[in-house]
Structure formats: structure tokens, C-alpha cells
Motif scaffolding. Structure first.
Motif, PDB file in Angstrom:
ATOM      1  N   LYS A  91       0.812  -1.223   0.000  1.00 49.60           N
ATOM      2  CA  LYS A  91       0.000   0.000   0.000  1.00 49.60           C
ATOM      3  C   LYS A  91       0.844   1.270   0.000  1.00 49.60           C
ATOM      4  O   LYS A  91       0.346   2.333  -0.359  1.00 49.60           O
ATOM      5  N   THR A  92       2.097   1.182   0.424  1.00 50.72           N
ATOM      6  CA  THR A  92       2.960   2.368   0.415  1.00 50.72           C
ATOM      7  C   THR A  92       3.900   2.382  -0.795  1.00 50.72           C
ATOM      8  O   THR A  92       4.634   3.348  -0.989  1.00 50.72           O
ATOM      9  N   ARG A  93       3.854   1.348  -1.587  1.00 54.19           N
ATOM     10  CA  ARG A  93       4.775   1.194  -2.721  1.00 54.19           C
ATOM     11  C   ARG A  93       4.730   2.382  -3.679  1.00 54.19           C
ATOM     12  O   ARG A  93       5.773   2.893  -4.093  1.00 54.19           O
ATOM     13  N   SER A  94       3.537   2.845  -4.045  1.00 53.29           N
ATOM     14  CA  SER A  94       3.456   3.935  -5.027  1.00 53.29           C
ATOM     15  C   SER A  94       4.081   5.220  -4.486  1.00 53.29           C
ATOM     16  O   SER A  94       4.737   5.954  -5.229  1.00 53.29           O
ATOM     17  N   ALA A  95       3.917   5.503  -3.205  1.00 50.84           N
ATOM     18  CA  ALA A  95       4.540   6.693  -2.619  1.00 50.84           C
ATOM     19  C   ALA A  95       6.064   6.562  -2.627  1.00 50.84           C
ATOM     20  O   ALA A  95       6.772   7.542  -2.906  1.00 50.84           O
ATOM     21  N   LEU A  96       6.562   5.360  -2.346  1.00 47.11           N
ATOM     22  CA  LEU A  96       8.007   5.149  -2.383  1.00 47.11           C
ATOM     23  C   LEU A  96       8.544   5.281  -3.805  1.00 47.11           C
ATOM     24  O   LEU A  96       9.563   5.931  -4.024  1.00 47.11           O
ATOM     25  N   ILE A  97       7.851   4.675  -4.762  1.00 41.54           N
ATOM     26  CA  ILE A  97       8.296   4.746  -6.160  1.00 41.54           C
ATOM     27  C   ILE A  97       8.343   6.197  -6.634  1.00 41.54           C
ATOM     28  O   ILE A  97       9.283   6.613  -7.308  1.00 41.54           O
ATOM     29  N   ALA A  98       7.329   6.974  -6.270  1.00 47.85           N
ATOM     30  CA  ALA A  98       7.297   8.395  -6.655  1.00 47.85           C
ATOM     31  C   ALA A  98       8.505   9.145  -6.098  1.00 47.85           C
ATOM     32  O   ALA A  98       8.951  10.138  -6.683  1.00 47.85           O
ATOM     33  N   ALA A  99       9.046   8.668  -4.983  1.00 46.73           N
ATOM     34  CA  ALA A  99      10.228   9.294  -4.373  1.00 46.73           C
ATOM     35  C   ALA A  99      11.522   8.612  -4.814  1.00 46.73           C
ATOM     36  O   ALA A  99      12.600   8.916  -4.288  1.00 46.73           O
ATOM     37  N   GLY A 100      11.419   7.667  -5.755  1.00 54.12           N
ATOM     38  CA  GLY A 100      12.600   6.964  -6.236  1.00 54.12           C
ATOM     39  C   GLY A 100      13.115   5.908  -5.282  1.00 54.12           C
ATOM     40  O   GLY A 100      14.287   5.561  -5.288  1.00 54.12           O
ATOM     41  N   LEU A 101      12.207   5.363  -4.451  1.00 54.67           N
ATOM     42  CA  LEU A 101      12.577   4.365  -3.443  1.00 54.67           C
ATOM     43  C   LEU A 101      11.822   3.068  -3.662  1.00 54.67           C
ATOM     44  O   LEU A 101      10.818   3.039  -4.368  1.00 54.67           O
ATOM     45  N   ARG A 102      12.280   2.036  -2.990  1.00 51.81           N
ATOM     46  CA  ARG A 102      11.523   0.785  -2.898  1.00 51.81           C
ATOM     47  C   ARG A 102      11.909   0.109  -1.591  1.00 51.81           C
ATOM     48  O   ARG A 102      12.952   0.390  -1.014  1.00 51.81           O
ATOM     49  N   TRP A 103      11.011  -0.752  -1.122  1.00 46.16           N
ATOM     50  CA  TRP A 103      11.279  -1.473   0.115  1.00 46.16           C
ATOM     51  C   TRP A 103      12.283  -2.590  -0.124  1.00 46.16           C
ATOM     52  O   TRP A 103      12.286  -3.223  -1.180  1.00 46.16           O
ATOM     53  N   GLN A 104      13.078  -2.887   0.864  1.00 49.06           N
ATOM     54  CA  GLN A 104      13.927  -4.076   0.865  1.00 49.06           C
ATOM     55  C   GLN A 104      12.998  -5.282   0.902  1.00 49.06           C
ATOM     56  O   GLN A 104      11.903  -5.211   1.474  1.00 49.06           O
TER      57      GLN A 104
END
Length: 169
Positions: A91-104
């Protein structure tokens, strides 16, 4: 991409215990920084609350650091821990992707057992941004949250919602 050595062994010993408290750490891939940007931090906080609202866990404490998040939660048993964490990450993936991040891919978890001192875990979570030098002890870290039940016990030990400088010595 192949999981790191020992990954499957770690996961095979994971089990969910209803009404147990868990100390969780979720990191960004390659420890990239950016979780404290407002849209990302807000998305994480919103999903922590959504998992609580849906009855999957009761959050006790959360701190969002630039490259990782610490959570102290009580699992309800509605879903296994791995599924709730997967939901949070999804559920937080899109916010991370928009910031150039991804979860481990994985996460760290420690189940608190009878006799484990919750106050020590709360203090660790609380002090994390101060020990990392993100804020001086004269300021309140904005990405720390504490459930009201734990706040009643923990806040009186603080210096006006800030750590005592000697705690960091």
C-alpha cells in the motif's frame, strides 16, 4: 534477483503469535534515504493506521527514519505478521516509487516474550533519530508516534517530550 544467503532459513522460522507484541524494522532497498519526505512519511503513517483500523494490529510506537522504519505493534491474529507487513509495503509502494525508493525484500522482526521490558524497546525507537543526529535533543522529532496507552507510561520519563541529553551519552 536471487534472495540473499540465509533468507529462506530466516523466513522458515517466522511465526505469528496472536496478541504478542513485535518490534519490526522495515528498510528501503540499498538503504536509500527519503522515507521522511512528507508524502512518503504520510503514506506510511496512513497505512499503519489502516492496518489498525482493519483489525490486523494495534500500533504501539512508530518512528520513520530516512532509510528505515521501526514499529512496535501488537498482532491481533486476523492475519499473520508477514501478510500484514506485505500489505503495508504494498500500500505504500506507489509513494516510495514516486520518491525513487523501494522497500527491501525482507524485514526484521522480534517478538517480545513474557518478561521482555517494553519500555526498553520504546526508548530505543524514540531515541533512534536523536542517536542518528537527525535532530538535537532540544527539538521534538516529527516522525515519531506513540499510542496513547504507552504514552501514559513513557511520556512522564521524558523531558517535555524530548530525551534527556545524558540518554545519548
Amino acid at each position: 534477483m536471487q534472495p540473499p544467503r540465509g533468507f529462506e532459513s530466516l523466513r522458515s522460522h517466522r511465526w505469528s503469535s496472536r496478541y504478542s507484541s513485535y518490534f519490526l524494522t522495515l528498510c528501503t532497498a540499498d538503504r536509500a534515504v527519503g522515507l521522511t519526505s512528507n508524502p512518503v512519511a504520510a503514506a506510511i503513517r496512513q497505512q499503519v493506521d489502516a492496518c489498525a483500523h482493519d483489525g490486523h494490529w494495534r500500533p504501539r510506537a512508530t518512528v520513520i527514519m530516512p532509510d528505515h522504519t521501526h514499529l512496535l505493534i501488537e498482532l491481533t491474529g486476523a492475519l499473520p505478521l508477514g501478510r500484514v507487513v506485505a500489505r503495508l509495503k504494498t500500500k505504500t509502494r506507489s509513494a516510495l516509487i514516486a520518491a525513487g525508493l523501494r522497500w527491501q525484500g525482507n524485514y526484521y522482526e522480534h517478538r517480545l516474550r513474557d518478561g521482555d521490558e517494553v519500555g526498553t524497546v520504546l526508548q530505543y525507537i524514540f531515541l533512534n533519530p536523536y542517536r542518528a543526529g537527525l535532530v538535537p535533543t532540544t527539538e521534538i522529532y516529527p516522525h515519531f508516534w506513540l499510542h496513547e496507552d504507552d504514552a501514559r507510561r513513557f511520556r512522564p520519563t521524558l523531558d517535555d517530550d524530548r530525551p534527556f541529553p545524558e540518554w545519548l551519552a
